[in-house]
Design an enzyme around this catalytic site. Structure first.
Site, PDB file in Angstrom:
ATOM      1  N   GLN A 133     -17.036 -16.069  -4.866  1.00 25.17           N
ATOM      2  CA  GLN A 133     -16.754 -17.284  -5.641  1.00 25.17           C
ATOM      3  C   GLN A 133     -16.283 -16.797  -7.000  1.00 25.17           C
ATOM      4  OE1 GLN A 133     -16.452 -20.574  -5.274  1.00 25.17           O
ATOM      5  NE2 GLN A 133     -16.095 -20.798  -7.466  1.00 25.17           N
ATOM      6  N   MET A 269     -14.542 -25.361  -2.800  1.00 25.75           N
ATOM      7  CA  MET A 269     -13.729 -24.517  -3.687  1.00 25.75           C
ATOM      8  C   MET A 269     -12.350 -24.429  -3.079  1.00 25.75           C
ATOM      9  SD  MET A 269     -13.388 -22.752  -6.390  1.00 25.75           S
ATOM     10  CE  MET A 269     -11.780 -22.076  -6.826  1.00 25.75           C
ATOM     11  N   GLU A 270     -11.351 -24.763  -3.917  1.00 27.12           N
ATOM     12  CA  GLU A 270      -9.982 -24.970  -3.447  1.00 27.12           C
ATOM     13  C   GLU A 270      -9.199 -23.676  -3.221  1.00 27.12           C
ATOM     14  OE1 GLU A 270      -9.961 -25.249  -8.054  1.00 27.12           O
ATOM     15  OE2 GLU A 270     -11.311 -25.829  -6.429  1.00 27.12           O
ATOM     16  N   GLU A 295     -10.433 -31.282  -2.542  1.00 26.35           N
ATOM     17  CA  GLU A 295      -9.931 -29.896  -2.419  1.00 26.35           C
ATOM     18  C   GLU A 295      -8.463 -29.870  -1.977  1.00 26.35           C
ATOM     19  OE1 GLU A 295     -11.805 -28.051  -3.930  1.00 26.35           O
ATOM     20  OE2 GLU A 295     -13.697 -29.126  -3.735  1.00 26.35           O
ATOM     21  N   HIS A 298      -6.241 -30.376  -4.946  1.00 26.38           N
ATOM     22  CA  HIS A 298      -6.083 -29.169  -5.772  1.00 26.38           C
ATOM     23  C   HIS A 298      -4.864 -28.335  -5.363  1.00 26.38           C
ATOM     24  CE1 HIS A 298      -9.173 -28.806  -8.760  1.00 26.38           C
ATOM     25  NE2 HIS A 298     -10.173 -28.980  -7.916  1.00 26.38           N
ATOM     26  N   TYR A 382     -14.057 -33.656 -14.974  1.00 23.09           N
ATOM     27  CA  TYR A 382     -13.700 -34.412 -13.770  1.00 23.09           C
ATOM     28  C   TYR A 382     -13.595 -35.907 -14.084  1.00 23.09           C
ATOM     29  CZ  TYR A 382     -15.289 -30.280 -11.052  1.00 23.09           C
ATOM     30  OH  TYR A 382     -15.452 -29.021 -10.526  1.00 23.09           O
TER      31      TYR A 382
END
Length: 613
Positions: A133, A269-270, A295, A298, A382
């Protein structure tokens, strides 16, 4: 001179990486990733003799520049930025000249970007598992790089892993072969031809299987979860098509999904070509698929047009939430989009109540000088960001007109990194006939002031009214009114509405314990597995000081590691006298199997020593 990135040591004004060729070996025994990162670097000025890269807890063995050995030194270690790697080039570069800088390196077993899972931490219990990550500033803990979103590069990778495991990356799969140096291992190859910032480099290794759920989509997971995941995410292709209609062509080729083990710290997570998602989305009824819409979005806002520094993170996330809700609106109707947007406004209120309305981290553009981006991370970019975009949509003529701007913005800045000023200048030039309207916006209050936004957008209340009415009944109820509640109250409500009902109660003072007990009697929320409902319900129980809920909240806080759930649950348990000591000891007991960033942040929340990531 461009604005420097406060989260990086690299100086892209001097030289920039354009391509990375990564050869690496995943060593589960030693919990390290070792390899060679070959950066193709272009000088941005004349007489260039040195190059600075970001590293964190890496061992650097050797540096070659166009095949010649180069001298290098590691600078002073910074608490969260890691250590600058200063390379002295063996010859001078002129502006525009390319060189290949090859660095042999090895990660630490404590890399903040990598989580190494023992077999018992996986669903299958037989094989180890590794995932990375890198967002925001952890790619430097995997390989030496210019770890700033202002630099974009293409990459090719060859990764050696044990034969029985599968490797995947944020790239197109380019086949595999036997490792010529070790017959018990395989080398997987990957190619990412679209330039990306380093934080989107991603690697996963595990006993993974896939199912096809669309013409350009496979879902990957351990065998035990793959069918469930294929069912849950079956709407992916229709979301992808809607997103293309809104934002323009999808340039990444494949759009795969990967379900990670429960310790994954985020909802999703994109990573390009391979979105990572938490197993907490597997509700069984496709009700939590808005994370997938997020996602997917993104792929345009974030991955194609990227924030230049983490101070402008709202450009990634505000636009992505806006697009995610536009997709939801097309799938489930405009009232649903409005309902989700109003829910987001309430979550923003909740976040700002927690952080404090004078907290500088609640600015839409925070100052991150000497601030760890992981510590600064919250819902503010966001929800404050998407509220600004919804407000602009309403000012400038509605959804159809505003999506035209968004599409033009993506086209204008595709493959680039931008700051808020670039976005705002483009907004003014696109709406040149509406400058007078744009000038009515209090830009300073929106962008550079803490707390809630200066203006609340207008929201259609149709789907929210039932949630407000029921929450008000509970808030106003006396002991004698409790018998008037029954399971019929929620029979017609969707899971989204139940989430909103609980979220509204969380904005108020804690309910009396008698109310919470009655709520469990009539609605039986303890039996609900939808993670978003369960999380809010357990928070209500702990805030109402219901001791029976302590083991349930403790279980949810430790059985999965999504920070959105784990951190607030631990905080609530810590605030409750009856569970404070249990919370600290449960954290100490589970700390070793938590993701390093999660462990660092929960340690801060619980005021436990040794907070490093």
């Amino acid at each position: 001179m461009a604005e420097a990135d406060p989260s990086s040591f690299a100086s892209p004004d001097s030289c920039r990486t354009h391509h990375l060729y990564l050869r690496g070996r995943v060593d589960f025994e030693r919990r390290c990733f070792q390899g060679v990162a070959a950066h193709t670097v272009r000088a941005e000025r004349d007489s260039l003799r040195c190059l600075v890269l970001d590293t964190k807890d890496l061992t650097i063995q050797k540096v070659l520049v166009n095949g010649q050995e180069a001298t290098f030194a590691l600078g002073e270690r910074h608490s969260f930025k890691g250590t600058p790697l200063e390379i002295t080039l063996p010859f001078e570069l002129r502006k525009g000249q390319d060189v290949v800088v090859e660095i042999s390196f090895e990660t630490s077993p404590n890399s903040s970007a990598l989580q190494w899972l023992a077999p018992e931490q996986t669903s299958g219990k037989r094989h180890p598992f590794l995932f990375s990550q890198c967002q925001a500033h952890h790619c430097r803990a995997v390989l030496p790089c210019q770890d700033t979103p202002s630099v974009k590069l293409t990459y090719y990778a060859e990764i050696s892993v044990p034969n029985e495991l599968v490797a995947l990356m944020s790239a197109k799969r380019d086949g595999d072969k036997l490792d010529p140096e070790d017959s018990t291992r395989k080398i997987y190859r990957f190619s990412q031809p679209v330039p990306i910032p380093c934080y989107l480099i991603a690697l996963v290794v595990g006993a993974l299987e896939s199912r096809e759920i669309g013409p350009r989509t496979l879902v990957w997971a351990e065998k035990e979860l793959v069918e469930k995941a294929a069912y849950e995410f079956a709407e992916t292709d229709s979301m992808l098509k809607i997103a293309e209609g809104l934002a323009g062509p999808y340039v990444w080729g494949q759009y795969d999904l990967l379900v990670l083990p429960p310790s994954f710290p985020y909802g999703g997570m994109e990573n390009p070509c391979l979105t990572f998602v938490t197993p907490t989305l597997l509700a069984g009824d496709r009700s939590l698929s808005s994370v997938i819409a997020h996602e997917i979005s993104h792929s345009w806002t974030g991955n194609l047009v990227t924030n230049k520094t983490w101070e402008h993170f709202w450009l990634n996330e505000g636009h992505t939430v806006y697009l995610e809700r536009r997709i939801g609106g097309q799938l489930f109707g405009e009232q649903f989009r409005q309902f989700q947007a109003l829910g987001g406004w309430r979550e923003l209120q909740n976040t700002i109540n927690t952080l404090g309305d004078t907290n500088p981290l609640t600015h839409l553009i925070p100052n991150l000088k000497e601030v760890d981006p992981d510590v600064a991370y919250s819902l503010v970019p966001y929800e404050k960001g998407s509220a600004l975009l919804l407000h602009l949509e309403q000012l400038l003529g509605g959804p159809d007109i505003f999506i035209g701007f968004l599409r033009a913005y993506i086209q204008q800045f595709a493959y680039k990194s931008v700051m808020t000023e670039d976005w705002k200048n483009f907004l003014y030039s696109y709406f040149k006939d509406k400058v007078a309207i744009l000038d009515t916006v209090d830009w300073n209050a929106w962008l550079n002031t803490p707390g809630m936004p200066p203006v609340k957008p207008q929201y259609d209340m149709t789907l929210t009214n039932a949630c407000v009415a029921l929450s008000q009944r509970w808030i106003k109820a006396n002991e004698s009114d409790l018998s008037s509640f029954s399971s019929a109250d929620i029979k017609q409500m969707s899971s989204h509405q139940l989430i909103e009902f609980l979220a509204l109660l969380l904005l108020e003072n804690p309910l009396p314990l008698s109310h919470i007990r009655r709520m469990q009697e009539v609605y039986n929320f303890n039996a609900v597995n939808n993670s978003e409902i369960r999380f809010r319900w357990l928070r209500l129980c702990i805030q109402a000081k219901w001791e029976d809920a302590i083991p349930l909240a403790m279980k949810m806080a430790t059985e999965q590691g999504r920070m959105k759930f784990t951190r607030p649950l631990f905080k609530d348990l810590y605030k409750f006298d009856q569970s404070r000591d249990q919370a600290v000891s449960a954290f100490q007991q589970h700390r070793a199997e938590m993701h390093p960033v999660t462990a660092m942040l929960v340690a801060r929340d619980l005021e436990v020593a040794g907070q490093t990531a």
